[in-house]
Write a protein that holds these residues in place. Sequence first.
Motif, short mmCIF file in Angstrom:
data_model
loop_
_atom_site.label_atom_id
_atom_site.label_comp_id
_atom_site.label_asym_id
_atom_site.label_seq_id
_atom_site.Cartn_x
_atom_site.Cartn_y
_atom_site.Cartn_z
N THR A 84 0.03 7.60 -11.93
CA THR A 84 -0.54 7.49 -13.27
C THR A 84 -1.48 6.28 -13.34
OG1 THR A 84 1.25 6.10 -14.10
CG2 THR A 84 1.54 8.47 -14.30
N ASP A 85 -2.50 6.41 -14.18
CA ASP A 85 -3.48 5.34 -14.32
C ASP A 85 -2.87 4.08 -14.94
OD1 ASP A 85 -5.50 6.80 -13.18
OD2 ASP A 85 -6.19 7.62 -15.10
N SER A 86 -1.97 4.26 -15.90
CA SER A 86 -1.37 3.09 -16.56
C SER A 86 -0.51 2.29 -15.59
CB SER A 86 -0.56 3.52 -17.78
OG SER A 86 0.48 4.39 -17.40
N MET A 87 0.27 2.96 -14.76
CA MET A 87 1.09 2.25 -13.78
C MET A 87 0.21 1.60 -12.71
SD MET A 87 4.20 1.98 -14.49
CE MET A 87 4.89 1.45 -12.95
N ASP A 88 -0.86 2.25 -12.36
CA ASP A 88 -1.78 1.69 -11.38
C ASP A 88 -2.39 0.40 -11.91
OD1 ASP A 88 -3.12 1.70 -8.90
OD2 ASP A 88 -4.92 2.53 -9.86
N LEU A 89 -2.71 0.38 -13.19
CA LEU A 89 -3.27 -0.82 -13.83
C LEU A 89 -2.24 -1.96 -13.83
CD1 LEU A 89 -5.66 -2.05 -15.37
CD2 LEU A 89 -4.60 -1.20 -17.46
N VAL A 90 -0.99 -1.65 -14.14
CA VAL A 90 0.07 -2.66 -14.16
C VAL A 90 0.28 -3.23 -12.74
CG1 VAL A 90 2.56 -3.01 -14.49
CG2 VAL A 90 1.24 -1.73 -16.18
N VAL A 91 0.31 -2.36 -11.73
CA VAL A 91 0.50 -2.81 -10.35
C VAL A 91 -0.66 -3.69 -9.90
CG1 VAL A 91 0.63 -2.02 -7.96
CG2 VAL A 91 2.02 -0.93 -9.69
N THR A 92 -1.89 -3.31 -10.26
CA THR A 92 -3.06 -4.12 -9.92
C THR A 92 -2.99 -5.48 -10.57
OG1 THR A 92 -4.40 -2.11 -9.71
CG2 THR A 92 -5.58 -4.19 -9.98
N PHE A 93 -2.61 -5.53 -11.85
CA PHE A 93 -2.46 -6.80 -12.56
C PHE A 93 -1.40 -7.68 -11.90
CE2 PHE A 93 -0.29 -9.33 -15.82
CZ PHE A 93 -1.35 -10.16 -16.19
N LEU A 94 -0.25 -7.10 -11.60
CA LEU A 94 0.82 -7.87 -10.95
C LEU A 94 0.40 -8.34 -9.56
CD1 LEU A 94 4.00 -5.85 -11.97
CD2 LEU A 94 3.31 -8.11 -12.76
N ASN A 95 -0.31 -7.50 -8.85
CA ASN A 95 -0.80 -7.85 -7.51
C ASN A 95 -1.71 -9.08 -7.57
OD1 ASN A 95 -1.42 -7.77 -4.82
ND2 ASN A 95 -2.46 -5.81 -4.88
N ILE A 96 -2.66 -9.07 -8.49
CA ILE A 96 -3.58 -10.20 -8.63
C ILE A 96 -2.84 -11.46 -9.08
CG2 ILE A 96 -5.54 -11.07 -9.97
CD1 ILE A 96 -6.62 -8.17 -9.93
N MET A 98 0.83 -1.20 0.00
CA MET A 98 0.00 0.00 0.00
C MET A 98 0.87 1.25 0.00
SD MET A 98 -3.18 -1.13 2.48
CE MET A 98 -3.67 0.55 2.75
N LYS A 99 1.98 1.23 0.74
CA LYS A 99 2.90 2.37 0.73
C LYS A 99 3.51 2.54 -0.66
CE LYS A 99 4.16 2.29 5.59
NZ LYS A 99 5.23 2.06 6.55
N PHE A 100 3.84 1.43 -1.31
CA PHE A 100 4.41 1.48 -2.65
C PHE A 100 3.41 2.06 -3.64
CE2 PHE A 100 5.01 -0.72 -6.76
CZ PHE A 100 6.23 -0.17 -7.11
N GLU A 101 2.13 1.65 -3.53
CA GLU A 101 1.10 2.13 -4.45
C GLU A 101 0.82 3.62 -4.29
OE1 GLU A 101 -2.35 -0.36 -4.13
OE2 GLU A 101 -1.27 -2.13 -4.84
N GLU A 102 1.10 4.19 -3.12
CA GLU A 102 0.89 5.62 -2.91
C GLU A 102 1.79 6.46 -3.81
OE1 GLU A 102 1.47 6.52 1.20
OE2 GLU A 102 -0.30 5.38 1.83
#
Length: 191
Positions: A146-158, A138-142
């Motif tokens: 950008t929306d594109s990086m957020d999408l990549v992080v969400t995909f990797l997280n799942i 969660m600290k890393f995601e803060e």
Amino acid sequence: MFICIIYQSITLPMRISFELPSTDFIFYLEVVIDVMFLVDIVLNFNTGFVNKGQVVLKRKLITQDYLRKWFLVDLSSSMPYTWILAWSEGIGIREIEADDNLAGAISNTPQLLRLLKIAKLLKMLKLLRVVKIKRILMKFEEYIVTDSMDLVVTFLNITVKIIVIAHYMGCFFFYFGMEELRESNTGWILA
């Protein structure tokens, strides 16, 4: 700490389920990791936190916050149960920490075999440390805006969550298959 949590969350279920032998290097590495997590508990009583945008550095408030939020998880996952068990039974820590069925005289007594099963179950409490990964991520995601990086992080997280769950399920499935094989000399592992 993040790397230590990842290491233990992958290797601990494997070593317990597949009864992989513990080399001296692995034994001492895991002792160092356990000591690091015990020291982390002490450090958390002295580490400030952010509350409503303000950094809190008063020791009393830090202690109250830590006791209320993370102390029980940290204590239950960092307590060296197997060390206490070894000490209470007069067995060396190396013998009870080894996941290779303790060859020799130690494995011949039924009481010690039960003790080893209890030790394996208590080791599984170390997996509670995985809960801390969420806080770190969660600290890393803060820092990602950008929306594109957020999408990549969400995909990797799942993806990582699916792989970890599959790893745990495979290890537990094999462990219970081996237990069935030991008790009845039959099971899916022989097929």
